[in-house]
Scaffold this active site. Structure first.
Site, PDB file in Angstrom:
ATOM      1  N   SER A  50       0.822  -1.205   0.000  1.00  0.00           N
ATOM      2  CA  SER A  50       0.000   0.000   0.000  1.00  0.00           C
ATOM      3  C   SER A  50       0.856   1.255   0.000  1.00  0.00           C
ATOM      4  O   SER A  50       1.851   1.343   0.724  1.00  0.00           O
ATOM      5  CB  SER A  50      -0.923   0.015   1.226  1.00  0.00           C
ATOM      6  OG  SER A  50      -1.677   1.198   1.257  1.00  0.00           O
ATOM      7  N   ASP A  51       0.453   2.208  -0.810  1.00  0.00           N
ATOM      8  CA  ASP A  51       1.007   3.543  -0.702  1.00  0.00           C
ATOM      9  C   ASP A  51       0.523   4.139   0.619  1.00  0.00           C
ATOM     10  O   ASP A  51      -0.501   3.708   1.162  1.00  0.00           O
ATOM     11  CB  ASP A  51       0.528   4.387  -1.887  1.00  0.00           C
ATOM     12  CG  ASP A  51       1.148   5.765  -1.893  1.00  0.00           C
ATOM     13  OD1 ASP A  51       2.346   5.878  -1.594  1.00  0.00           O
ATOM     14  OD2 ASP A  51       0.430   6.738  -2.187  1.00  0.00           O
TER      15      ASP A  51
END
Length: 916
Positions: free
Chosen positions: A346-347
């Protein structure tokens, strides 16, 4: 310093963009950059512009060579499942069953059209990145300013930037005035970045190159001037576009399994049909023409022509369910792939966090106030040592709120879409703090209107405003870097009034807040009688320190819960961000990603070979200062370890990794179009928690597909078994090819389809992800299929022989056999609702309305099949009496009972592999 090569200045500059190792512009001084580019502050001459445009081309991202539409359409048929379906359609056509043949071909065409449309949309990713380029640019050429199309820019052009501009090309800044640029879409940095003219270290990460302004980023504050260093595909944005175009898209686990299964099944059917044909001709000495039709009948019986359609429909139902849970699927197979995900990369900015700065701490002379709530919505309050406090009873908080609101140029508006910010994110957080403290933005500004202002400059690192109330009393409000503001203060304000400033007191809480990933900002005030504000007025000092604020882009509360849910489901969550390591570690700790809190930077990964990187990525959950290449390489390393990887993100910098991942997940609200078009799934609510819901639905879809397979294959195997036994024993065929097709179509369309509507199992998110290398048919499934096949063959063939012994016509015996097979399937359908759990009671029989509807429809169809004269003529059937029906129903009850007993025995031993 970059050393000029030999040759004229123009020759040197024209070689820069084609050089494999061009100068690192951020590490050169402004003067040296202009010299290397053979440019000056007065701009290029028309002749120089034309020469460079001929060399570099237009400042735009050229479209890649597209696959022709007809080729994309034909490729939709290049699938083993489609080949099996087409073969079934051809065989039914050869048998003269045109209705069934039309249905099969219709399914193939609809499936191809849907895939064609969806894959065409995926190619819009590059178009979305191209649209981010600024349409116009303000330049100086030959000493005069012009506004020109951004695509006309060339290296060496002098470009002027103001607040609200999108940077039109990569620029080396040569003049700045309070310039801040929002680079979140490119670097993942959650705050607008202060820009400078001074050179930075040659090995500085992309997000730390403060002397550069990157193409496609947005100016949020101030002005600046820069010289163009790269255009088109040579820019950082263009590099990502090129990277995205070369990323290979992976096939999905389900399609890999179905392809292998289809090949295996087709081979077995062809081999068996050939052996039966040879046995009948050479051993039984049947005519070759009759044996050919018998072999075709066996093939028709064994091919589950309804299975590809059931798979497509099951996936489509999963798409609909996910849409209701805010997850929009752009590619159908992604539904099932989600169920196999073992790692989510995930960013941080905008995904695990809101991409909205929030004041989380107010450090005062008497202690610290914790501030609850996140984002720009004024929801939350204040607490001290865990005890809620009323801001109205705390004079210090009111003073802090006034300073935060009045020394501020941002605007917040409450809209139907939520609170929208116009201005700098940090200033937006200060306005929200003021509203949480009870201030009305408009009324407070009217009560204390601004008389003068000194805007923020990176050189002096503060902003000051002069405000007067309507009685003429003046106040200078000051905000800025803590060390700068503290140097201008003489006193500090507490509950007992003002006291001499104690600098040592402030250091410890500020260090603690900084270690937790917070950005620090100090607020101060001074009474003033003047009506204007000069820089010297600030340098005189004498301010009173009000507080030091700790700001952060905090994790979403729902993201914290979703991470815990994913970990319970055996899914590891890894954060890969372009932000600083300290910030990433603090957010990772709050999310519960890693007990050690270890973070590895992009620069560190560059020193690792592929083997070392695989070892690091297996042990590390937080990666900081990651470039697009780093993100892509990390995803590939995880996939090389056998992980089915999902990548979430919202920026342009996420697009290549989104495309490479097994499932790319983009944010719908704040995500860039480039990210959305590269992804298989878009979250409509930008909520990381929706990913956990999508994974649950993905696991449900795969479970329902397995239920459908376990249901359909015994039917086909039983039909083939009856034909095979009849040929081997020299019996009359108990069921004709046309009747076989009838059973296949009606049971697939009605009964098997009902299983696609099964709800998630209670333990779906309490089991680890399935092994992507697990075969489609596990040993347990093969056992169940064989076990049920034996009972269906025995019952149907037994009733056929019973009726024949009674001397009834062959049509009645075959009708009894067909109805016995269908009745066995009806009762077996209830068994299949839970593969190993018992199906009893009200919920077992009435828990899925689709099952009841499907059974009702099938009962009507079988009634028509048995009693309607037209159907009797088409399928060679005859009416059955009550005694025959009682034997058929009794057989169905026996099938249900035997399978439930088998389940109980299995549960008493061990849970079968593959049914997690």
């Amino acid at each position: 310093m970059y050393q000029n090569s030999t040759g004229t200045p123009t020759e040197r500059s024209l070689a820069l963009q084609t050089n494999e190792h061009p100068p690192r512009w951020h590490s050169l001084s402004a003067r040296d950059t202009l010299g290397c580019l053979d440019a000056s502050r007065s701009g290029l001459t028309p002749d120089a512009v034309e020469a460079r445009r001929a060399q570099y081309g237009d400042n735009r991202l050229p479209p890649p060579q597209r696959q022709p539409a007809w080729q994309r359409l034909l490729l939709q048929f290049h699938n083993v499942l489609i080949y099996v379906l087409l073969a079934a359609g051809v065989i039914t056509a050869l048998l003269g069953h045109w209705l069934d043949s039309g249905v099969i071909f219709g399914v193939v065409i609809i499936n191809a059209v849907i895939g064609f449309i969806q894959e065409g949309r995926a190619e819009e990713a590059l178009d979305a990145i191209r649209s981010m380029l600024s349409p116009h640019a303000t330049v100086t050429r030959s000493g005069e300013r012009h506004e020109i199309p951004a695509e006309d820019l060339v290296p060496g052009d002098i470009v002027h930037l103001t607040s609200g501009d999108r940077v039109p090309a990569d620029l080396r800044l040569i003049d700045v005035k309070s310039l801040r640029v929002m680079e979140a879409a490119l670097t993942g940095e959650s705050l607008a970045v202060d820009k400078q003219v001074d050179a930075v270290a040659e090995d500085a990460a992309l997000g730390d190159r403060a002397s550069m302004a990157w193409s496609g980023t947005l100016v949020t504050y101030g002005q600046g001037t820069g010289v163009v260093t790269a255009t088109g595909t040579a820019t950082e944005l263009g590099r990502i576009s090129t990277l995205l175009a070369t990323v290979e898209k992976l096939t999905t686990p389900l399609f890999k399994l179905m392809a292998r299964f289809g090949q295996w099944l087709a081979g077995v059917i062809l081999l068996l049909s050939g052996l039966i044909f040879a046995f009948g001709v050479w051993v039984r000495e049947y005519p070759a023409s009759e044996m050919f039709l018998a072999a075709v009948g066996l093939a028709v019986a064994a091919i589950p022509e309804g299975l590809p359609a059931i798979m497509t429909i099951t996936l489509a139902i999963g798409v609909t369910r996910m849409a209701h849970r805010h997850a929009i699927i752009r590619r159908l197979p992604a539904v099932e792939t989600l169920g196999a995900v073992s790692v989510i990369c995930s960013d941080k900015t905008g995904t695990l966090t809101r991409n909205e700065m929030t004041v989380q701490a107010v450090i005062g002379a008497d202690g610290m106030f914790e501030v609850s709530g996140s984002g720009y919505a004024p929801e939350g309050g204040f607490a001290r040592d865990g005890v809620q406090v009323d801001p109205g009873s705390q004079p210090l908080l009111r003073d802090v709120a006034h300073a935060a609101l009045l020394c501020n140029d941002a605007e917040l508006r409450d809209t139907d879409a939520g609170w929208l910010l116009a201005g700098d994110p940090t200033e937006g957080a200060l306005l929200t703090l003021a509203m949480k403290a009870g201030l009305d933005l408009r009324q407070t500004r009217e009560a204390l209107p601004r008389s003068d202002v000194i805007p923020f400059e990176s050189e002096h690192r503060f902003m000051a405003t002069l405000n007067h109330d309507h009685d003429g009393r003046g106040f200078i409000y000051l905000k800025g870097a803590p060390e700068r503001v503290l140097a201008l203060c003489e006193t500090q304000r507490g509950t007992d009034g003002e006291a001499p400033l104690d600098p040592d007191f402030w250091h410890a809480p500020m260090e603690t807040a900084a270690a937790e990933g917070m950005r620090l900002l100090a607020l101060a005030v001074r009474h003033e009688t003047t009506t204007t504000l000069n820089f010297s007025d600030i340098e005189d000092g004498g301010f009173t320190l009000l507080a030091v604020l700790g700001l952060a882009d905090p994790p979403r509360e729902e993201a914290i819960k979703a991470v815990a849910t994913c970990r319970a489901a055996g899914i590891r969550v890894k954060m890969i961000t372009g932000d600083h390591a300290a910030t990433a570690q603090a957010i990772g700790k709050q999310l519960g990603l890693s007990e050690s809190g270890r973070a590895v930077t992009g620069a560190a990964t560059e020193t690792l070979d592929d083997v070392q990187l695989r070892d690091v990525v297996a042990k590390t959950d937080i990666f900081a200062r990651a470039s697009p290449e780093h993100k892509l390489r990390l995803v590939e390393a995880l996939q090389s370890l056998g992980h089915v990887t999902a990548m979430t993100g919202d920026g342009v910098n996420d697009a290549p990794a989104l495309r490479r991942a097994d499932v790319g997940v983009a944010m719908g609200k704040k995500g860039t179009e480039a990210a959305k078009e590269a992804a298989e799934m878009v979250l409509a609510d930008d909520n990381f928690a929706s990913i956990a819901h999508a994974v649950e639905e993905g696991r449900t879809v795969y479970g329902n597909l397995k239920k459908a397979i376990v249901f359909i294959l015994p039917t086909n195997a039983a039909q083939a078994g009856m034909v095979l036994i009849a040929i081997l024993l020299g019996l009359t065929l108990p069921i004709t090819p046309v009747q076989i097709l009838w059973i296949n179509m009606v049971t697939a369309v009605t009964l098997a389809l009902a299983l696609a509507f099964e709800r998630p199992e209670p333990e779906a998110m309490r089991q680890p992800p399935r092994d992507p290398g697990e075969p489609l048919l596990t040993r347990f499934m093969l056992w169940r299929i064989a076990f049920v096949t034996v009972f269906l063959v025995a019952g149907s063939l037994g009733l056929f022989l019973w009726e024949m012994e009674r001397g009834v016509p062959i049509e009645i015996a075959r009708t009894a056999a067909v109805n016995a097979l269908v009745m066995g399937e009806i009762f077996y359908l209830f068994n299949c609702r839970r593969l190993t759990a018992p199906v009893v009671g009200w919920s077992g029989f009435f828990g899925n309305r689709a099952v009841l509807i499907a059974i009702g429809v099938l009962v009507v169809l079988q009634g028509l099949f048995t009693y309607l004269p037209v159907m009797q003529a088409l399928f060679a059937t005859a009416a059955l009496d009550v005694a025959a029906w009682s034997r058929i129903i009794l057989f169905g009850i026996v099938v249900y009972s035997v399978v439930e007993i088998e389940k109980a025995v299995i549960r008493g031993r061990t849970r079968p592999a593959g049914l997690r």
